[in-house]
Write a protein that holds these residues in place. Structure first.
Motif, PDB file in Angstrom:
ATOM      1  N   ALA A   1      -3.632   3.172  -1.842  1.00 52.87           N
ATOM      2  CA  ALA A   1      -2.396   3.825  -1.417  1.00 52.87           C
ATOM      3  C   ALA A   1      -2.533   4.380  -0.011  1.00 52.87           C
ATOM      4  N   THR A   2      -1.420   4.364   0.741  1.00 57.06           N
ATOM      5  CA  THR A   2      -1.370   5.081   2.014  1.00 57.06           C
ATOM      6  C   THR A   2      -0.159   6.011   1.985  1.00 57.06           C
TER       7      THR A   2
ATOM      8  N   LYS B   1       0.454   1.303  20.189  1.00 52.21           N
ATOM      9  CA  LYS B   1      -0.908   1.055  19.682  1.00 52.21           C
ATOM     10  C   LYS B   1      -1.009  -0.374  19.146  1.00 52.21           C
TER      11      LYS B   1
ATOM     12  N   LYS C   1      -1.393  -2.785  21.919  1.00 49.96           N
ATOM     13  CA  LYS C   1      -2.756  -2.726  22.472  1.00 49.96           C
ATOM     14  C   LYS C   1      -3.721  -3.509  21.576  1.00 49.96           C
ATOM     15  N   MET C   2      -3.592  -3.317  20.268  1.00 50.46           N
ATOM     16  CA  MET C   2      -4.491  -4.017  19.332  1.00 50.46           C
ATOM     17  C   MET C   2      -4.281  -5.526  19.374  1.00 50.46           C
TER      18      MET C   2
ATOM     19  N   GLY D   1      -2.550   5.543  11.534  1.00 48.45           N
ATOM     20  CA  GLY D   1      -3.334   4.348  11.195  1.00 48.45           C
ATOM     21  C   GLY D   1      -2.491   3.121  10.873  1.00 48.45           C
TER      22      GLY D   1
ATOM     23  N   ASN E   1       0.818  -1.224   0.000  1.00 49.01           N
ATOM     24  CA  ASN E   1       0.000   0.000   0.000  1.00 49.01           C
ATOM     25  C   ASN E   1       0.850   1.273   0.000  1.00 49.01           C
TER      26      ASN E   1
ATOM     27  N   ARG F   1      -2.769  -0.496  12.929  1.00 49.78           N
ATOM     28  CA  ARG F   1      -3.845  -1.438  12.569  1.00 49.78           C
ATOM     29  C   ARG F   1      -3.604  -2.023  11.177  1.00 49.78           C
ATOM     30  N   ILE F   2      -3.108  -1.200  10.273  1.00 45.19           N
ATOM     31  CA  ILE F   2      -2.813  -1.711   8.927  1.00 45.19           C
ATOM     32  C   ILE F   2      -1.805  -2.866   9.016  1.00 45.19           C
TER      33      ILE F   2
ATOM     34  N   LYS G   1      -1.136  -4.726  11.640  1.00 42.21           N
ATOM     35  CA  LYS G   1      -1.737  -5.867  12.353  1.00 42.21           C
ATOM     36  C   LYS G   1      -2.579  -6.703  11.382  1.00 42.21           C
ATOM     37  N   ILE G   2      -3.417  -6.045  10.619  1.00 45.23           N
ATOM     38  CA  ILE G   2      -4.278  -6.782   9.685  1.00 45.23           C
ATOM     39  C   ILE G   2      -3.434  -7.447   8.595  1.00 45.23           C
TER      40      ILE G   2
END
Lengths: 390, 571
Positions: free
Chosen positions: B440-441, B556, B559-560, B448, B432, B451-452, B454-455
């Motif tokens: 795109a990021t 973060k 935590k997730m 963010g 991404n 989380r990206i 992690k997923i």
């Protein structure tokens, strides 16, 4: 996350895709961020607990076409199968929940989560579209936009085929026709006269023309690509780039493939390249204007034809008012073969269920005007056919 | 069963005993296969040294192997890495996976240590541990040639025999079980090779559902510029990325002291294609065919290998890059760690090595001769011995690949959180941040990204367990592969149910590592990235990474994942 929510709320409104006040984003960073705290929040909080995503979008579309498709479907149907190739490729099908099946919040959350475990989006009849993003909220926006696009095309095709079936349907379409039939005013748009040779000027012009296609209402921002050829270089928009936000997203691709940094260029690069290789054109605009897509899918030989997948396998070049229509799948091996020969001859090509390529010789004015002409023609022809059929 | 065979072959090299066992169905359904199955089977072995005879070396395939599911004829090898000390898995293509499944197996678990060089032969239901004394010392190609009449071969070269900590297991000429040194684990067992053959077919539960899923995936491949585009990896191989990374100013150069190498184009995809008349070759059953071979059929380097034997060592000589890669394959060593260790050694010594010297160092490392004996320990240990630990560009002891983290902040975070050390493929945020897939990021933002990552880690854990290629996930997604999996196995899977499985796999790996003493202190990038800027230019600024922002996002992530502030579990 908050900046993304603001950006895509704004885009949904500007693109005319969602009703004002109906847009709700639920975004997960390390905590939940909610754009609108109302009765839907506990439902979507529960949905998010079931999914591994960065966020969800719920909004009501500006047109009732998706609801009408559901109302016209048989009781056993649970999905809408898009007919246009773009959405068919990326979404496959669109599940829905009927108004009559809406239970209390907990049950509804479970039903939504069950569907979203499998698919990127769904329709809740009478409520709106729900879409997920697994990397960014932009994905949710894209999925929402794709559902809007697919249901728009499918519904208008259904009307042609099966006529009015629902109370109020005809009146709603009349209102839509009046709202969506404003002429495109190309004359007030400023185009640079070609040939353009300075790199900065080329890139600025591509960005400007990209914006025109969206701001004029010709296409939704996410679908399409645009290029200019000069001195052995194809300047082309990057894959997944929104046409109204192309700044910094133009890849200069050497025609001789001496560099590969254009690997991020649009997936339609092979089509653009073949057109430049085989003709004298120097600009190409490609988008998915909705009526052009609809008209590309109407074929008078359909009933008697043995081809099952017209968008992929039809070998014929058909015409609508002199505009050629060809078939072929997105990407390598498909439309890169079928589109360039007809663009060379006619300067434009409609691709079955996909969209429109328009080319220009010196600058973008001809290519853009070509797109406007074809979409205007297709819109006119559609309503003529509808009137004749009903 | 549909999809799976439900069988594991357990071999004890110490006694020579072998027996087949049923794998409980709930383990297969919940771990899928490959990495997930291997990690699950490793649960009880966390305290063992990687070279302890009881340490298992597991080969596992997935439920899609043996079908025509695109890019799914792959295998995972799982054990504990001698280089990093972490749990370790690595996947590879090649015919071996297909033949292992055709021998009626989902997994092969090897423990013990042979008292003499041996090879394991599995032919259908039969297996034997045979003498390999005559093969000891041979390179991987000669070993495969000697054994290929018995089936498909996975072999180690001299590097594995000599305990090089980043020794590979090779399958075919250029398919490697790479990075973490599982070749050395195999060598420590005196196991030169595993040969498999069989004729069993993988059963498909619902051909129609399978076919639909397969068509959906192929349609997405065709629409992907990265895969089948004119400039994509099918055409130019992964070295298609050389020019892109140069343009984005994130080419690790001179041991990561710079991020731009002007001469990179000298060994980029087009240069390799032109110079070596590169032809397409692919993993068994793969439609993408991203591997490239020269006119004689010799494997050409992948992106990481080309870039690290190139820019990372200040080397623009294409022939030395190709030769170094070829030697690593033949001797059975990881190209990324080898090139990175040479680069770190070069910076420590005050000069980067000349092309011929690099080639010599590769040979000496595999044979553990001269300075090569130190290099065989990897950059972290070499730099520590030389008193310059900060020059090892590694995380958890695993050398970083060819994406400078100052040019992609998600990649920075993913290097740190990776359970197997500095690896690009655990989350591959380059998708991404650079390749714009699926969207795109902003590559210069941490917003963010926790989380990206992690997923993406969960997604790739699924890909490694289904054993689909990561490149497939650049175009298709778990949505389509869930459909294929449902068709093959008859068990209802969805993208989200697969992600839950991926999450459990990543969690199990972290638990293994935490039980072995790993914690937040190990989830850290080399200091250089927080204190030194990259090479800015062409309007692109490459500043140092903001360390406090990096740590904030790392917290973060913890935590997730349900981890405590130390990156581990409370219980």
């Amino acid at each position: 996350m908050r900046d993304q929510i603001e950006k895509y709320t704004d885009k949904l409104l500007k693109d005319g895709l969602a009703m004002p006040g109906s847009i709700r984003f639920y975004a997960l960073d390390d905590e939940l961020i909610v754009s609108k705290d109302d009765d839907w929040k506990p439902v979507f909080e529960a949905v998010l607990e079931e999914l591994s995503v960065v966020g969800l979008l719920l909004a009501e579309p500006t047109l009732p076409f998706a609801d009408n498709l559901i109302a016209r479907s048989s009781d056993s149907d649970t999905r809408i199968y898009p007919k246009d190739s773009e959405v068919k490729t990326f979404l496959h099908d669109i599940p829905f929940i009927r108004r009559s099946a809406l239970g209390e919040a907990g049950e509804l959350a479970k039903a939504i989560a069950t569907i979203l475990r499998e698919r990127k989006g769904l329709i809740i009849e009478g409520v709106g579209f729900v879409a997920t993003g697994t990397v960014t909220l932009e994905q949710a926006y894209i999925t929402y936009s794709s559902i809007f696009h697919a249901t728009f095309i499918k519904y208008l095709l259904e009307l042609l085929e099966h006529g009015w079936q629902l109370p109020g349907e005809q009146e709603a379409l009349e209102r839509f026709k009046n709202d969506w039939s404003q002429p495109y005013d190309v004359e007030k748009l400023a185009f640079r006269d070609g040939p353009l040779t300075a790199r900065s000027e080329i890139i600025e012009e591509i960005c400007a023309v990209g914006r025109y296609t969206v701001e004029s209402g010709l296409v939704d921002s996410f679908f399409g690509n645009i290029s200019l050829f000069d001195d052995g270089i194809i300047y082309i928009s990057q894959t997944g780039a929104s046409l109204d936000e192309l700044e910094g997203l133009i890849d200069p691709v050497p025609m001789d493939n001496s560099s590969t940094y254009g690997i991020t260029a649009s997936s339609e690069l092979p089509v653009h390249r073949r057109i430049y290789e085989t003709s004298n054109y120097s600009t190409i605009v490609h988008g998915h204007p909705k009526f052009s897509v609809i008209m590309s899918m109407l074929c008078e030989k359909r009933a008697a034809c043995e081809i099952a997948d017209c968008g992929k396998d039809c070998p014929e070049t058909r015409f609508i008012n002199g505009v050629p229509i060809v078939s072929g799948e997105i990407g390598a091996g498909g439309i890169a073969k079928t589109v360039p020969p007809v663009v060379k001859e006619h300067g434009r090509a409609l691709v079955y269920g996909h969209g429109l390529f328009c080319a220009g010789t010196n600058d973008f004015k001809d290519a853009f005007s070509g797109m406007v002409q074809v979409e205007t023609l297709c819109r006119k022809r559609y309503f003529e056919m509808l009137a004749a059929n009903l | 069963m549909f999809g799976w065979t439900g069988k594991i072959l357990k071999v004890d090299l110490t006694s020579g005993a072998a027996h087949r066992e049923d794998i409980p169905e709930d383990i297969l359904l919940g771990s899928l296969g490959g990495r997930g199955l291997g990690v699950r089977l490793m649960r009880d072995f966390y305290g063992l040294d990687p070279f302890h005879p009881d340490m298992p070396l597991i080969f596992a395939v997935g439920p899609l192997c043996g079908t025509s599911s695109p890019t799914s004829a792959r295998m995972s090898a799982v054990s504990r890495s001698p280089l990093t000390g972490t749990i370790y898995d690595s996947s590879c293509g090649g015919l071996f996976a297909h033949k292992l499944k055709a021998a009626g197996l989902d997994a092969l678990m090897i423990t013990g240590k042979s008292d003499r060089p041996a090879y394991l032969k599995v032919t259908g239901e039969e297996s034997s541990v045979d003498d390999a004394s005559s093969l000891w010392g041979l390179d991987t190609l000669d070993t495969m040639t000697a054994l290929m009449e018995h089936g498909s071969v996975a072999a180690i070269g001299p590097a594995g025999e000599n305990g090089v900590l980043f020794a590979n297991i090779m399958v075919n000429a250029a398919n490697s079980v790479g990075r973490g040194g599982l070749g050395a684990v195999m060598g420590a067992k005196n196991l030169k090779a595993v040969v498999v053959d069989g004729g069993a077919k993988t059963l498909i539960a619902d051909e129609e559902v399978f076919k639909k899923g397969r068509e959906d995936v192929m349609r997405l491949f065709k629409a992907s510029p990265i895969i089948f585009g004119e400039l994509g990896i099918s055409e130019f191989g992964t070295p298609a990325l050389v020019d892109l990374m140069k343009q984005r100013r994130m080419t690790p150069t001179a041991n990561f002291s710079k991020t731009y190498f002007e001469a990179a184009s000298d060994y980029a995809g087009p240069a390799l294609k032109r110079t070596y008349q590169a032809k397409k070759e692919g993993c068994f059953g793969c439609p993408i065919r991203c591997k490239k071979v020269d006119s004689c059929g010799k494997a050409l380097p992948e992106y990481e290998s080309a870039s690290h034997f190139g820019a990372l060592n200040n080397n623009s000589d294409i022939h030395s890059i190709v030769k170094s890669n070829e030697l690593c394959n033949a001797l059975g060593m990881d190209t990324i760690s080898m090139a990175s260790t040479i680069a770190a050694y070069g910076e420590a010594k005050g000069r980067f090595f000349a092309p011929d010297e690099i080639i010599e160092l590769v040979k000496k490392t595999a044979l553990r001769e001269g300075g090569g004996d130190d290099l065989a320990l990897g950059s972290a240990r070499v730099c520590a011995v030389l008193g310059v630990p900060q020059l090892s560009m590694s995380v958890k002891g695993l050398e970083l690949p060819a994406y400078d983290p100052r040019g992609a902040y998600g990649m920075a975070l993913a290097y740190a959180t990776s359970n197997r050390g500095g690896c690009h493929l655990r989350a591959y945020p380059i998708a991404n941040e650079i390749l714009r897939k699926p969207v795109a990021t902003d590559r210069f933002s941490f917003s963010g990204k926790a989380r990206i990552i992690k997923i993406a880690e969960d997604t790739n854990a699924v890909a490694d367990s289904l054993l689909t290629c990561k490149f497939a996930i650049l175009a298709a997604s778990l949505e389509e592969y869930a459909h294929i999996l449902t068709g093959v196995t008859g068990v209802e899977y969805s993208a989200q149910s697969l992600l839950k499985i991926g999450e459990r796999i990543v969690k199990e790996e972290r638990r293994f590592n935490c039980d072995n003493g790993f914690s937040a202190k190990d989830d850290m990038l080399p200091k250089r990235f927080f204190t030194e800027a990259g090479t800015s230019g062409d309007g692109i600024e490459i500043p140092p990474i903001d360390e406090s922002r990096f740590i904030e996002e790392l917290k973060k992530y913890y935590k997730m994942r349900g981890l405590n502030a130390n990156g581990c579990f409370e219980q």
